[in-house]
Design a protein around this motif. Structure first.
Motif, PDB file in Angstrom:
ATOM      1  N   UNK A 111       0.978  -1.159  -0.029  1.00  0.00           N
ATOM      2  CA  UNK A 111       0.095  -0.101  -0.087  1.00  0.00           C
ATOM      3  C   UNK A 111       0.740   1.395  -0.173  1.00  0.00           C
ATOM      4  N   UNK A 112       0.704   2.071  -0.994  1.00  0.00           N
ATOM      5  CA  UNK A 112       1.528   3.442  -1.101  1.00  0.00           C
ATOM      6  C   UNK A 112       1.500   4.100   0.221  1.00  0.00           C
ATOM      7  N   UNK A 113       0.185   4.213   0.727  1.00  0.00           N
ATOM      8  CA  UNK A 113      -0.093   5.283   1.974  1.00  0.00           C
ATOM      9  C   UNK A 113       0.667   4.649   3.290  1.00  0.00           C
ATOM     10  N   UNK A 114       0.913   3.229   3.419  1.00  0.00           N
ATOM     11  CA  UNK A 114       1.366   2.478   4.558  1.00  0.00           C
ATOM     12  C   UNK A 114       2.552   1.391   4.302  1.00  0.00           C
ATOM     13  N   UNK A 115       3.469   2.115   3.468  1.00  0.00           N
ATOM     14  CA  UNK A 115       4.672   1.280   3.043  1.00  0.00           C
ATOM     15  C   UNK A 115       5.364   0.535   4.139  1.00  0.00           C
ATOM     16  N   UNK A 116       5.390   1.352   5.322  1.00  0.00           N
ATOM     17  CA  UNK A 116       6.131   0.656   6.559  1.00  0.00           C
ATOM     18  C   UNK A 116       5.144  -0.685   6.883  1.00  0.00           C
ATOM     19  N   UNK A 117       4.123  -1.063   6.514  1.00  0.00           N
ATOM     20  CA  UNK A 117       3.598  -1.999   7.012  1.00  0.00           C
ATOM     21  C   UNK A 117       4.055  -3.498   6.431  1.00  0.00           C
ATOM     22  N   UNK A 118       4.861  -3.230   5.382  1.00  0.00           N
ATOM     23  CA  UNK A 118       5.399  -4.424   4.690  1.00  0.00           C
ATOM     24  C   UNK A 118       4.670  -4.664   3.286  1.00  0.00           C
ATOM     25  N   UNK A 119       4.660  -5.722   2.799  1.00  0.00           N
ATOM     26  CA  UNK A 119       4.078  -6.100   1.442  1.00  0.00           C
ATOM     27  C   UNK A 119       3.575  -7.654   1.534  1.00  0.00           C
ATOM     28  N   UNK A 120       2.795  -7.919   0.499  1.00  0.00           N
ATOM     29  CA  UNK A 120       2.269  -9.369   0.515  1.00  0.00           C
ATOM     30  C   UNK A 120       3.003  -9.964  -0.731  1.00  0.00           C
ATOM     31  N   UNK A 121       3.315 -11.276  -0.904  1.00  0.00           N
ATOM     32  CA  UNK A 121       3.891 -11.773  -1.923  1.00  0.00           C
ATOM     33  C   UNK A 121       3.024 -12.704  -2.760  1.00  0.00           C
ATOM     34  N   UNK A 122       3.169 -12.676  -3.891  1.00  0.00           N
ATOM     35  CA  UNK A 122       2.259 -13.658  -4.803  1.00  0.00           C
ATOM     36  C   UNK A 122       3.148 -14.802  -5.644  1.00  0.00           C
ATOM     37  N   UNK A 123       3.022 -15.872  -5.584  1.00  0.00           N
ATOM     38  CA  UNK A 123       3.716 -16.857  -6.676  1.00  0.00           C
ATOM     39  C   UNK A 123       3.456 -16.231  -8.084  1.00  0.00           C
ATOM     40  N   UNK A 124       4.298 -16.573  -9.032  1.00  0.00           N
ATOM     41  CA  UNK A 124       4.615 -16.209 -10.301  1.00  0.00           C
ATOM     42  C   UNK A 124       3.022 -16.503 -10.965  1.00  0.00           C
ATOM     43  N   UNK A 125       2.828 -17.665 -10.814  1.00  0.00           N
ATOM     44  CA  UNK A 125       1.509 -18.304 -11.638  1.00  0.00           C
ATOM     45  C   UNK A 125       0.168 -17.636 -10.969  1.00  0.00           C
ATOM     46  N   UNK A 126       0.129 -17.318  -9.842  1.00  0.00           N
ATOM     47  CA  UNK A 126      -0.862 -16.672  -9.354  1.00  0.00           C
ATOM     48  C   UNK A 126      -0.793 -15.102  -9.850  1.00  0.00           C
ATOM     49  N   UNK A 127       0.161 -14.362  -9.869  1.00  0.00           N
ATOM     50  CA  UNK A 127       0.365 -13.098 -10.250  1.00  0.00           C
ATOM     51  C   UNK A 127      -0.307 -13.166 -11.728  1.00  0.00           C
TER      52      UNK A 127
END
Length: 61
Positions: free
Chosen positions: A33-49
């Motif tokens: 999230x651009x507004x909450x960068x410090x909260x981290x990120x979520x990851x997606x496997x290549x096939x799901x993305x």
């Protein structure tokens, strides 16, 4: 952990209420999230993305 290079869509302009994505070489993609960068990120496997991107392309915004 790989250093991720997040980017926003060019459609976002200068807005700060969007998401950013990054290529994640070990997994596929990461999103945060651009507004909450410090909260981290979520990851997606290549096939799901890839399935998400393909589905997004078939829907009008």
């Amino acid at each position: 952990m790989t250093d991720l290079e997040f980017r926003k869509s060019s459609y976002s302009g200068n807005r700060q209420d969007c998401v950013e994505v990054a290529r994640h070489t070990a997994i596929g993609a990461a999103m945060r999230d651009t507004k909450n960068r410090g909260l981290g990120h979520i990851e997606f496997p290549a096939a799901e993305w890839a399935a998400f991107i393909e589905a997004a392309k078939t829907h009008e915004l």
